[in-house]
Design an enzyme around this catalytic site. Sequence first.
Site, PDB file in Angstrom:
ATOM      1  N   SER A  10      35.163  10.064  -9.777  1.00 21.22           N
ATOM      2  CA  SER A  10      35.186  10.630 -11.140  1.00 21.22           C
ATOM      3  C   SER A  10      34.729  12.077 -11.214  1.00 21.22           C
ATOM      4  O   SER A  10      35.061  12.785 -12.163  1.00 21.22           O
ATOM      5  CB  SER A  10      34.293   9.787 -12.053  1.00 21.22           C
ATOM      6  N   ARG A  11      33.949  12.521 -10.236  1.00 19.58           N
ATOM      7  CA  ARG A  11      33.411  13.891 -10.281  1.00 19.58           C
ATOM      8  C   ARG A  11      33.512  14.534  -8.897  1.00 19.58           C
ATOM      9  O   ARG A  11      33.670  13.844  -7.891  1.00 19.58           O
ATOM     10  CB  ARG A  11      31.942  13.894 -10.735  1.00 19.58           C
ATOM     11  N   VAL A  21      28.565   1.246  -5.603  1.00 18.79           N
ATOM     12  CA  VAL A  21      29.027   0.944  -4.241  1.00 18.79           C
ATOM     13  C   VAL A  21      27.961   0.250  -3.394  1.00 18.79           C
ATOM     14  O   VAL A  21      28.269  -0.360  -2.374  1.00 18.79           O
ATOM     15  CB  VAL A  21      29.540   2.206  -3.496  1.00 18.79           C
ATOM     16  N   SER A  69      28.748  14.766   5.978  1.00 18.23           N
ATOM     17  CA  SER A  69      28.200  16.082   5.621  1.00 18.23           C
ATOM     18  C   SER A  69      27.805  16.788   6.910  1.00 18.23           C
ATOM     19  O   SER A  69      27.479  16.124   7.912  1.00 18.23           O
ATOM     20  CB  SER A  69      26.946  15.899   4.750  1.00 18.23           C
ATOM     21  N   TYR A  73      19.109  11.622   3.611  1.00 17.77           N
ATOM     22  CA  TYR A  73      20.532  11.935   3.429  1.00 17.77           C
ATOM     23  C   TYR A  73      21.222  12.141   4.785  1.00 17.77           C
ATOM     24  O   TYR A  73      22.295  11.583   5.052  1.00 17.77           O
ATOM     25  CB  TYR A  73      20.623  13.192   2.570  1.00 17.77           C
ATOM     26  N   ALA A 107      20.371  11.094   7.694  1.00 17.66           N
ATOM     27  CA  ALA A 107      20.459   9.849   8.473  1.00 17.66           C
ATOM     28  C   ALA A 107      21.677   9.033   8.029  1.00 17.66           C
ATOM     29  O   ALA A 107      22.410   8.480   8.861  1.00 17.66           O
ATOM     30  CB  ALA A 107      19.178   9.032   8.301  1.00 17.66           C
ATOM     31  N   THR A 108      21.923   8.995   6.726  1.00 14.08           N
ATOM     32  CA  THR A 108      23.092   8.219   6.261  1.00 14.08           C
ATOM     33  C   THR A 108      24.385   8.913   6.671  1.00 14.08           C
ATOM     34  O   THR A 108      25.357   8.255   7.036  1.00 14.08           O
ATOM     35  CB  THR A 108      23.095   8.048   4.722  1.00 14.08           C
ATOM     36  N   ILE A 155      29.680  22.808  -1.000  1.00 13.26           N
ATOM     37  CA  ILE A 155      30.867  22.768  -1.849  1.00 13.26           C
ATOM     38  C   ILE A 155      30.400  22.845  -3.306  1.00 13.26           C
ATOM     39  O   ILE A 155      29.393  22.209  -3.667  1.00 13.26           O
ATOM     40  CB  ILE A 155      31.654  21.446  -1.614  1.00 13.26           C
TER      41      ILE A 155
HETATM   42  P1  NAP Z   1      28.919  14.639  -7.205  1.00 11.86           P
HETATM   43  O1  NAP Z   1      29.619  15.793  -7.826  1.00 11.86           O
HETATM   44  O2  NAP Z   1      27.497  14.374  -7.534  1.00 11.86           O
HETATM   45  O3  NAP Z   1      29.800  13.313  -7.510  1.00 11.86           O
HETATM   46  C1  NAP Z   1      29.371  12.092  -6.982  1.00 11.86           C
HETATM   47  C2  NAP Z   1      30.359  11.008  -7.347  1.00 11.86           C
HETATM   48  O4  NAP Z   1      29.896   9.773  -6.745  1.00 11.86           O
HETATM   49  C3  NAP Z   1      30.442  10.751  -8.837  1.00 11.86           C
HETATM   50  O5  NAP Z   1      31.736  10.331  -9.158  1.00 11.86           O
HETATM   51  C4  NAP Z   1      29.435   9.613  -9.030  1.00 11.86           C
HETATM   52  O6  NAP Z   1      29.664   8.793 -10.182  1.00 11.86           O
HETATM   53  C5  NAP Z   1      29.693   8.810  -7.776  1.00 11.86           C
HETATM   54  N1  NAP Z   1      28.601   7.929  -7.408  1.00 11.86           N
HETATM   55  C6  NAP Z   1      27.307   8.260  -7.176  1.00 11.86           C
HETATM   56  N2  NAP Z   1      26.590   7.156  -6.889  1.00 11.86           N
HETATM   57  C7  NAP Z   1      27.459   6.115  -6.947  1.00 11.86           C
HETATM   58  C8  NAP Z   1      27.309   4.719  -6.776  1.00 11.86           C
HETATM   59  N3  NAP Z   1      26.136   4.161  -6.473  1.00 11.86           N
HETATM   60  N4  NAP Z   1      28.403   3.942  -6.925  1.00 11.86           N
HETATM   61  C9  NAP Z   1      29.595   4.488  -7.253  1.00 11.86           C
HETATM   62  N5  NAP Z   1      29.792   5.794  -7.423  1.00 11.86           N
HETATM   63  C10 NAP Z   1      28.731   6.604  -7.285  1.00 11.86           C
HETATM   64  O7  NAP Z   1      28.960  14.741  -5.616  1.00 11.86           O
HETATM   65  P2  NAP Z   1      29.915  15.599  -4.660  1.00 11.86           P
HETATM   66  O8  NAP Z   1      29.258  16.890  -4.412  1.00 11.86           O
HETATM   67  O9  NAP Z   1      31.305  15.548  -5.128  1.00 11.86           O
HETATM   68  O10 NAP Z   1      29.773  14.751  -3.316  1.00 11.86           O
HETATM   69  C11 NAP Z   1      30.770  13.813  -2.935  1.00 11.86           C
HETATM   70  C12 NAP Z   1      30.504  13.370  -1.503  1.00 11.86           C
HETATM   71  O11 NAP Z   1      30.550  14.516  -0.662  1.00 11.86           O
HETATM   72  C13 NAP Z   1      29.118  12.754  -1.318  1.00 11.86           C
HETATM   73  O12 NAP Z   1      29.209  11.705  -0.384  1.00 11.86           O
HETATM   74  C14 NAP Z   1      28.307  13.897  -0.751  1.00 11.86           C
HETATM   75  O13 NAP Z   1      27.246  13.423   0.029  1.00 11.86           O
HETATM   76  C15 NAP Z   1      29.356  14.603   0.078  1.00 11.86           C
HETATM   77  N6  NAP Z   1      29.035  15.997   0.331  1.00 11.86           N
HETATM   78  C16 NAP Z   1      28.943  16.897  -0.698  1.00 11.86           C
HETATM   79  C17 NAP Z   1      28.657  18.221  -0.392  1.00 11.86           C
HETATM   80  C18 NAP Z   1      28.553  19.277  -1.456  1.00 11.86           C
HETATM   81  O14 NAP Z   1      28.171  20.412  -1.123  1.00 11.86           O
HETATM   82  N7  NAP Z   1      28.888  18.990  -2.715  1.00 11.86           N
HETATM   83  C19 NAP Z   1      28.437  18.614   0.927  1.00 11.86           C
HETATM   84  C20 NAP Z   1      28.530  17.669   1.932  1.00 11.86           C
HETATM   85  C21 NAP Z   1      28.844  16.366   1.629  1.00 11.86           C
HETATM   86  P3  NAP Z   1      28.873   9.094 -11.585  1.00 11.86           P
HETATM   87  O15 NAP Z   1      29.491  10.315 -12.155  1.00 11.86           O
HETATM   88  O16 NAP Z   1      29.131   7.915 -12.439  1.00 11.86           O
HETATM   89  O17 NAP Z   1      27.451   9.304 -11.212  1.00 11.86           O
END
Ligand code: NAP
Length: 248
Positions: free
Chosen positions: A15-16, A65, A143, A156, A158-159, A189
């Site tokens: 969703s985001r 999840v 990541s 984080y 570790a996961t 990002i």
């Molecule tokens: P984000 O903007 O915070 O979006 C997170 C998404 O995951 C939202 O849709 C959220 O839903 C959902 N979510 C969170 N907890 C959940 C749960 N328990 N069950 C189901 N859905 C859940 O994060 P993002 O930056 O896009 O990150 C996405 C992925 O990329 C993550 O795995 C993150 O670790 C990885 N990542 C991000 C970056 C970065 O710089 N942004 C860098 C490296 C890796 P709600 O809106 O309902 O909360």
Amino acid sequence: MTHDAKRVALVSGGSRGIGRAVVKRLAAEGHDISFCYQSNGEAAISLEKELGELGVQVLARKVDVADADSVRAWVAETQETLGTVDVAVTAAGITRDNPLLMMTDEQWSEVRSVNLDGVYNVCRSVVFEMMKRRSGSLVLISSVAGVYGHATQSNYAATKAGIIGFGKSLAKEIGRYGIRSNVVAPGFIETDMTSVLGDKIRDEMLKSIPLKRFGAAEEVADLVSFLASERAGYITGSVFQIDGGITI
Ligand code: NAP
């Protein structure tokens, strides 16, 4: 493509942020979409509306999840209404940063449950039908923290390292069924997750990024789309960093 029906993509955390960009990209390519989110219903509804204009089928569900039963039910409903999942992308993830000595047990276990158990729950639920179909693509979002570590992110990281081991193991285990399993490891990002970083940390990070900017979620979605597709038909068990060079 190994079958004539429309392809179905399932995206956790769709969703985001990165997940949302992935959903939009895969829908624009014609995939029917099933995505889940945890709590922000408004973001999910606005995405459903956007996808409606593309003429693809969409299933949006509020699913934690970390909860195996809920994930099983979501995947089963997806298979019943849209068909067997061709592509599964695990983007749901959270951070709860703290130096180790300040970290609470809750911060450790919450991050583990969502980021690692969540990936297991999704893959465990989709893989059997993919095996029967003898095709499928898993794209797991890790990541660079999982490859190199990051101070205050031991939980984080570790996961995210766990996801790499998990994804590589699946590649070895289910490649014989025509299923590919790859990992994407983004750097910084522009999403809600990184919008909380203060200006000082942001400026410090930018200094270490050769491309001198954070990445866009759409750029990650491009890579995910490639890995999901048959264009990446001979790629499995790989980890792809998309990080503007921060790890050089
Ligand atoms: P984000 O903007 O915070 O979006 C997170 C998404 O995951 C939202 O849709 C959220 O839903 C959902 N979510 C969170 N907890 C959940 C749960 N328990 N069950 C189901 N859905 C859940 O994060 P993002 O930056 O896009 O990150 C996405 C992925 O990329 C993550 O795995 C993150 O670790 C990885 N990542 C991000 C970056 C970065 O710089 N942004 C860098 C490296 C890796 P709600 O809106 O309902 O909360």
